[in-house]
Design a protein around this motif. Structure first.
Motif, short mmCIF file in Angstrom:
data_model
loop_
_atom_site.label_atom_id
_atom_site.label_comp_id
_atom_site.label_asym_id
_atom_site.label_seq_id
_atom_site.Cartn_x
_atom_site.Cartn_y
_atom_site.Cartn_z
N LYS A 1 3.71 49.06 13.81
CA LYS A 1 4.46 49.29 12.57
C LYS A 1 3.52 49.36 11.37
O LYS A 1 3.69 50.21 10.49
CB LYS A 1 5.49 48.18 12.36
N ALA A 2 2.54 48.47 11.33
CA ALA A 2 1.58 48.47 10.23
C ALA A 2 0.79 49.77 10.22
O ALA A 2 0.54 50.35 9.15
CB ALA A 2 0.64 47.27 10.35
N GLN A 3 0.41 50.26 11.39
CA GLN A 3 -0.37 51.49 11.48
C GLN A 3 0.42 52.69 10.96
O GLN A 3 -0.12 53.53 10.25
CB GLN A 3 -0.82 51.73 12.93
N VAL A 4 1.70 52.75 11.30
CA VAL A 4 2.54 53.86 10.83
C VAL A 4 2.58 53.86 9.29
O VAL A 4 2.41 54.91 8.66
CB VAL A 4 3.97 53.78 11.43
N TYR A 5 2.80 52.70 8.70
CA TYR A 5 2.86 52.64 7.24
C TYR A 5 1.48 52.94 6.62
O TYR A 5 1.38 53.69 5.66
CB TYR A 5 3.40 51.30 6.75
N PHE B 1 -6.62 47.94 8.35
CA PHE B 1 -5.78 48.16 7.17
C PHE B 1 -6.53 47.79 5.89
O PHE B 1 -5.94 47.30 4.93
CB PHE B 1 -4.43 47.44 7.29
N GLY B 2 -7.84 47.99 5.91
CA GLY B 2 -8.65 47.77 4.72
C GLY B 2 -8.69 46.33 4.24
O GLY B 2 -9.04 46.05 3.11
N GLY B 3 -8.32 45.40 5.11
CA GLY B 3 -8.30 43.99 4.72
C GLY B 3 -7.00 43.57 4.07
O GLY B 3 -6.87 42.45 3.61
N HIS B 4 -6.02 44.48 4.04
CA HIS B 4 -4.69 44.13 3.53
C HIS B 4 -3.95 43.36 4.62
O HIS B 4 -4.30 43.42 5.79
CB HIS B 4 -3.92 45.39 3.13
N CYS B 5 -2.92 42.66 4.23
CA CYS B 5 -2.14 41.84 5.16
C CYS B 5 -1.44 42.70 6.21
O CYS B 5 -0.66 43.59 5.86
CB CYS B 5 -1.11 41.01 4.38
N THR B 6 -1.72 42.41 7.46
CA THR B 6 -1.13 43.17 8.57
C THR B 6 0.39 43.00 8.60
O THR B 6 1.12 43.97 8.79
CB THR B 6 -1.76 42.71 9.90
N ARG B 7 0.86 41.79 8.41
CA ARG B 7 2.31 41.54 8.41
C ARG B 7 3.00 42.32 7.29
O ARG B 7 4.00 42.98 7.51
CB ARG B 7 2.58 40.04 8.28
N ALA B 8 2.46 42.22 6.08
CA ALA B 8 3.06 42.95 4.96
C ALA B 8 3.06 44.45 5.22
O ALA B 8 4.06 45.13 4.97
CB ALA B 8 2.32 42.63 3.66
N MET B 9 1.97 44.96 5.75
CA MET B 9 1.87 46.38 6.06
C MET B 9 2.95 46.77 7.06
O MET B 9 3.55 47.84 6.96
CB MET B 9 0.47 46.68 6.61
N SER B 10 3.26 45.88 8.01
CA SER B 10 4.26 46.19 9.04
C SER B 10 5.67 46.25 8.48
O SER B 10 6.56 46.81 9.12
CB SER B 10 4.19 45.18 10.19
N ILE B 11 5.88 45.69 7.29
CA ILE B 11 7.20 45.78 6.64
C ILE B 11 7.11 46.64 5.38
O ILE B 11 7.86 46.48 4.44
CB ILE B 11 7.81 44.38 6.35
N GLY C 1 4.25 38.74 18.48
CA GLY C 1 4.43 40.13 18.87
C GLY C 1 3.38 41.02 18.23
O GLY C 1 3.72 41.88 17.41
N PRO C 2 2.11 40.82 18.59
CA PRO C 2 1.04 41.54 17.89
C PRO C 2 1.09 43.06 18.06
O PRO C 2 0.86 43.79 17.09
CB PRO C 2 -0.24 40.97 18.48
N ASP C 3 1.39 43.55 19.23
CA ASP C 3 1.36 44.99 19.45
C ASP C 3 2.42 45.71 18.61
O ASP C 3 2.15 46.77 18.02
CB ASP C 3 1.55 45.32 20.93
N GLU C 4 3.61 45.14 18.54
CA GLU C 4 4.67 45.75 17.73
C GLU C 4 4.31 45.72 16.25
O GLU C 4 4.48 46.71 15.53
CB GLU C 4 6.00 45.01 17.96
#
Length: 155
Positions: free
Chosen positions: A146-150, A96-106, A139-142
Motif C-alpha cells: 500500500k505504501a509503495q502504491v502511494y 520511501f525516502g525515510g518517510h513513515c511507512t505506516r503513514a504512506m500506506s494510508i 502485516g508487513p507485506d500488505e
C-alpha cells in the motif's frame, strides 16, 4: 454573550480544521524531493543508515562524514560507513525516502523517526511512532504494498 464566545470558538475550530486539511493536501509536495530531511538538508535527522544493517541499531552520524545523495546530506559515524553508502546508496537508504511507512500506506506523508524502524527483506523502513512499527509487524507485506502504491503516485 456566552453564545458569541461559543460561536467564535467554533469559527476558530472550523478555520483550524480547514487550514489543517489544506496543509495535508499540500504536504505531498514535500515528498517530491523524495527524502525526509531537516531544514538544513540533513537526511533522516542525521542518523547513519549503514548502522541499521552493520550494527543492528540506529546510530547518529557526524557532520564530518557526509555524502550528498538525492538532494540531501547523509551523515555517517565514520568515513568507512560513508564510503559504503556512497558505493551503493540504494542498499542502505530507507524506503520511501525515510518517510513513515505506516503513514504512506494510508496515503499520508509524514517524516519517519530514525529511532523507530524495521528491516525487512534487506530494506530499511522508518515509522513516525512505535504504533506504526507494531502495525507493520502484524502485516508487513500488505503495508509495504500500500505504501509503495502511494509513494509511486507522488511521482
Amino acid at each position: 454573550m456566552s453564545e458569541n464566545k461559543y460561536t467564535l470558538k467554533r469559527r476558530e475550530m472550523m478555520t483550524l480544521s480547514i487550514a489543517t486539511a489544506a496543509s495535508v493536501v499540500a504536504f505531498p509536495s514535500f515528498a517530491k524531493d523524495r527524502i525526509s530531511k531537516t531544514r538544513s538538508g540533513v537526511a533522516i535527522k542525521g542518523f547513519d543508515t549503514t548502522a541499521y544493517f552493520e550494527k543492528g541499531a540506529p546510530a547518529k552520524g557526524a557532520a564530518a562524514n557526509v555524502v550528498e545523495w538525492k538532494g540531501a546530506k547523509w551523515q555517517f559515524a565514520s568515513a568507512e560507513e560513508a564510503a559504503m553508502f556512497k558505493a551503493n546508496p540504494t542498499a542502505f537508504a530507507p524506503q520511501f525516502g525515510g518517510h513513515c511507512t505506516r503513514a504512506m500506506s494510508i496515503r499520508k506523508v509524514v517524516p519517519g523517526d530514525p529511532k523507530v524502524w524495521r528491516i525487512r527483506g534487506d530494506k530499511l523502513y522508518l515509522f513516525y511512532a512505535p504504533v506504526g512499527r507494531d502495525l507493520f509487524d502484524k502485516g508487513p507485506d500488505e503495508m509495504i504494498a500500500k505504501a509503495q502504491v502511494y509513494w509511486d503516485s507522488l511521482g
